[in-house]
Design a protein around this motif. Structure first.
Motif, short mmCIF file in Angstrom:
data_model
loop_
_atom_site.label_atom_id
_atom_site.label_comp_id
_atom_site.label_asym_id
_atom_site.label_seq_id
_atom_site.Cartn_x
_atom_site.Cartn_y
_atom_site.Cartn_z
N ARG A 141 3.53 -7.29 -19.33
CA ARG A 141 5.01 -7.98 -19.18
C ARG A 141 5.70 -6.92 -18.49
O ARG A 141 6.77 -7.32 -17.72
CB ARG A 141 5.35 -7.87 -20.78
N THR A 148 7.76 -6.37 -10.93
CA THR A 148 7.39 -7.06 -9.71
C THR A 148 8.46 -8.02 -9.25
O THR A 148 8.92 -8.17 -8.21
CB THR A 148 6.04 -8.24 -10.03
N ARG A 207 4.45 -12.01 -25.31
CA ARG A 207 4.04 -12.41 -23.90
C ARG A 207 2.77 -13.54 -24.11
O ARG A 207 2.82 -14.49 -23.37
CB ARG A 207 2.91 -11.27 -23.29
N GLN A 224 4.85 -5.01 -16.25
CA GLN A 224 4.38 -5.01 -14.64
C GLN A 224 5.29 -6.17 -14.31
O GLN A 224 5.57 -6.22 -13.09
CB GLN A 224 2.97 -5.23 -14.67
N ARG A 225 5.08 -7.38 -14.71
CA ARG A 225 5.66 -8.63 -14.24
C ARG A 225 7.26 -8.55 -13.89
O ARG A 225 7.83 -9.02 -13.07
CB ARG A 225 5.62 -9.82 -15.45
N GLU A 226 7.77 -7.84 -15.19
CA GLU A 226 9.21 -7.52 -14.82
C GLU A 226 9.63 -6.61 -13.62
O GLU A 226 10.62 -7.01 -12.98
CB GLU A 226 9.87 -6.85 -16.21
#
Length: 75
Positions: free
Chosen positions: A31, A37, A6, A33-35
């Motif tokens: 990472r 989202t 990351r 959380q981003r995925e």
């Protein structure tokens, strides 16, 4: 030495078990959380594309493709 997937920071992985991809729980969770989202955005944009007439449909399809591309580039 390994590099965090990351943030790119160098770190020493543990000697046992599966090799770590992230330098800390913070990077691992960020990472993930981003995925999540991006997955929600792709689904939402596809729903909006199905519900709206042109030219809005094309815009939402573009946004869905954009989010999908970013999702596929995550480490």
């Amino acid at each position: 030495m390994s590099t965090c997937a990351r943030c790119g920071e160098a770190f020493e992985p543990s000697r046992r078990g599966r090799p770590s991809r992230f330098c800390s729980d913070r990077c691992r969770k960020a990472r993930h959380q981003r995925e999540q989202t991006l997955r929600r955005q792709v689904d939402r944009y596809k729903d909006l594309a199905a519900q709206n007439p042109e030219p809005y449909r094309s815009w939402w399809q573009f946004k869905a493709a954009e989010a999908q591309a970013e999702l596929s580039q995550l480490p």
